[in-house]
Design a protein around this motif. Structure first.
Motif, short mmCIF file in Angstrom:
data_model
loop_
_atom_site.label_atom_id
_atom_site.label_comp_id
_atom_site.label_asym_id
_atom_site.label_seq_id
_atom_site.Cartn_x
_atom_site.Cartn_y
_atom_site.Cartn_z
N HIS A 1 0.87 -1.18 0.00
CA HIS A 1 0.00 0.00 0.00
C HIS A 1 0.91 1.23 0.00
O HIS A 1 1.71 1.41 0.92
CB HIS A 1 -0.92 -0.04 1.22
CG HIS A 1 -1.85 -1.22 1.19
ND1 HIS A 1 -2.14 -1.99 2.28
CD2 HIS A 1 -2.56 -1.75 0.14
CE1 HIS A 1 -2.98 -2.96 1.92
NE2 HIS A 1 -3.26 -2.83 0.63
N GLY B 1 1.97 3.67 -6.13
CA GLY B 1 1.19 4.12 -4.97
C GLY B 1 2.02 5.04 -4.09
O GLY B 1 1.52 6.05 -3.58
N THR C 1 -0.83 6.95 -2.34
CA THR C 1 -2.15 6.33 -2.25
C THR C 1 -1.99 4.86 -1.87
O THR C 1 -0.95 4.26 -2.14
CB THR C 1 -2.89 6.37 -3.60
OG1 THR C 1 -2.05 5.73 -4.59
CG2 THR C 1 -3.21 7.78 -4.04
N ARG C 2 -3.05 4.31 -1.30
CA ARG C 2 -3.04 2.89 -0.93
C ARG C 2 -2.90 2.00 -2.17
O ARG C 2 -2.13 1.06 -2.20
CB ARG C 2 -4.37 2.59 -0.22
CG ARG C 2 -4.57 1.13 0.15
CD ARG C 2 -5.93 0.94 0.82
NE ARG C 2 -6.20 -0.46 1.10
CZ ARG C 2 -5.85 -1.10 2.22
NH1 ARG C 2 -5.20 -0.46 3.17
NH2 ARG C 2 -6.16 -2.36 2.40
N ARG C 3 -3.66 2.35 -3.21
CA ARG C 3 -3.80 1.48 -4.37
C ARG C 3 -2.70 1.74 -5.41
O ARG C 3 -2.02 2.76 -5.35
CB ARG C 3 -5.18 1.69 -4.99
CG ARG C 3 -6.25 1.12 -4.06
CD ARG C 3 -7.64 1.52 -4.42
NE ARG C 3 -8.56 0.96 -3.46
CZ ARG C 3 -9.36 -0.10 -3.69
NH1 ARG C 3 -9.39 -0.65 -4.88
NH2 ARG C 3 -10.15 -0.55 -2.75
N ASN C 4 -2.61 0.87 -6.41
CA ASN C 4 -1.61 1.06 -7.47
C ASN C 4 -2.19 1.96 -8.56
O ASN C 4 -3.31 2.50 -8.41
CB ASN C 4 -1.13 -0.31 -8.01
CG ASN C 4 -2.11 -0.92 -8.99
OD1 ASN C 4 -3.28 -0.52 -9.06
ND2 ASN C 4 -1.65 -1.89 -9.77
N ASN D 1 4.86 -1.39 -4.17
CA ASN D 1 3.93 -0.54 -4.94
C ASN D 1 4.51 0.86 -5.13
O ASN D 1 4.06 1.83 -4.50
CB ASN D 1 2.60 -0.49 -4.17
CG ASN D 1 1.53 0.35 -4.84
OD1 ASN D 1 1.70 0.84 -5.96
ND2 ASN D 1 0.42 0.53 -4.15
#
Ligand SMILES: [Zn+2]
Length: 402
Positions: free
Chosen positions: A90, A133, A138-141, A130
């Motif tokens: 993350h 991210g 950000t948490r997501r890719n 990641n």
């Protein structure tokens, strides 16, 4: 530079199987990675830090993210027992990465302890799974995928890289390194859960077969080493089974997998104190595995760690007179990063109004004749002033404190 290296060299000479942890913590400033100063470092900074690693560290480029940022593995040691630690699946959870680079600093120091670890372990790391991210914080890719929910389908290249690396090395132990919401805490102490642990489940029945039981024992040993440094601030995470998550699947694959989550710590927004404790948790886990000291612990020791709950607000204004009622106001913030300066600002919202006596907070405001003037609306951004005996203490405009 020379001086610190020399003094560090003299340390950790006692029995390497029983390291002197207080001495290691005293020496921490000499080996921590001081170029990583806050949570918003860029992938390029990690790449620079990786390129500075010297043998016996081995660095390999193992793939690229969606936006073509490099993902590296790092190995160290020539022993028979394989341990794998990976961080920042993350992108906005950077504490584990800082702790890993502090660990690399510790391992770089020639000492009886590091030589002993080197001969007994083969350590593997992916310090930033990641990087996209991390770039956007950000948490997501970049595909908006949560990599830690992508084990089964591997829709993201990052998940595929992590899974393939794991399958290639088949580690006996794994450390899955994350950060959790800073609002997690311990109900009994009403303090933040600064570090939390979990031996993830590997099936719906939450069975405790060998790999999970072993992970519980290692966590119990780490907890014993950490408890006096973080009294009332260590939690156990919920053990619900998540079939799409990496830790749960690695556990099912026979790797004793330990999840570590960094939470909050008062006056440590950038987690520079927490990273030291995180490093300490990782190091004591590695020693526990290498010495097999974890065999002295059992499930009850693991279950004695209190469960994470949410007993906290970021800010609690107590017993303030508002236009319609005298009550307490609980506020939490969201973090917003400026993409240019990479400074984080906090956007406060009103989370609750009323009798908030069961809650504590990172910051509590109380005083004589507190009053609140402005727009105090449940669920909305804070837009009001806080006064004590008619004098302005502080205020909010569109969620920003001033
Ligand atoms: Zn996470």
């Amino acid at each position: 530079m020379r001086r610190s290296k020399k003094s560090a060299h003299l340390c950790f000479k006692a029995n390497p199987m029983h390291p002197n942890y207080s001495e290691i913590l005293e020496q921490y400033p000499t080996f921590k990675n001081s170029e990583l100063k806050n949570r918003t470092f860029l992938p390029s900074q990690i790449e620079r830090a990786i390129k500075k690693l010297k043998p016996p560290f081995k660095v390999n480029l193992i793939g690229q993210s969606v936006e073509n940022r490099n993902i590296y593995s790092i190995t160290w040691g020539t022993g028979p027992l394989k341990i794998f630690a990976w961080s920042q699946m993350h992108g906005d959870e950077a504490t584990g990465t800082m702790a890993l680079f502090d660990l690399f600093g510790f391992l770089s120091i020639e000492s009886d302890a590091s030589n002993w670890l080197k001969n007994n372990l083969e350590l593997h790391f992916i310090p930033m799974v990641n990087p996209d991210g991390a770039h956007y914080f950000t948490r997501r890719n970049a595909q908006q995928i949560d990599i830690n929910r992508d084990f089964l389908q591997c829709l993201s290249p990052e998940a595929k890289i992590l899974k393939e690396y794991f399958n290639k090395i088949k580690p006996a132990f794994g450390f899955n390194l994350h950060d959790q919401d800073t609002l997690w805490g311990i109900r009994e102490s009403k303090l933040p859960a600064t570090l939390s642990f979990l031996a993830p489940a590997y099936n719906k029945q939450l069975e405790k077969g060998l790999s999970r039981f072993t992970a519980m024992q290692v966590i119990a040993d780490i907890h014993q080493k950490l408890a006096s440094l973080l009294p009332g601030q260590i939690g156990l995470f919920d053990d619900e089974y998540e079939p799409r998550a990496f830790g749960d699947n690695f556990q099912a694959g026979g790797c004793a997998t330990i999840l570590i989550e960094a939470g909050g710590f008062p006056n440590d927004d950038e987690k520079q104190e927490i990273r030291k404790l995180y490093f300490y948790a990782l190091l004591s886990g590695i020693f526990s595995i290498c010495t097999k000291n974890y065999l002295n612990f059992n499930e009850a020791d693991y279950l004695s760690i209190p469960l994470n709950t949410k007993p906290l607000f970021h800010l609690l204004i107590k017993d303030a007179t508002m236009p319609m009622v005298k009550a307490s106001i609980g506020l939490n913030y969201q973090e917003i990063i400026d993409p240019i300066s990479r400074q984080i600002s906090k956007l406060y919202s009103v989370e609750d109004i009323g009798d908030l006596s069961p809650w504590a907070a990172y910051r509590e405001v109380q005083g004589k004749q507190l009053s609140v003037i402005g727009n105090i609306k449940f669920g909305n951004l804070a837009n009001f002033d806080v006064l004590e005996e008619g004098q302005l203490l502080f205020g909010f405009r569109d969620g920003i404190i001033y």
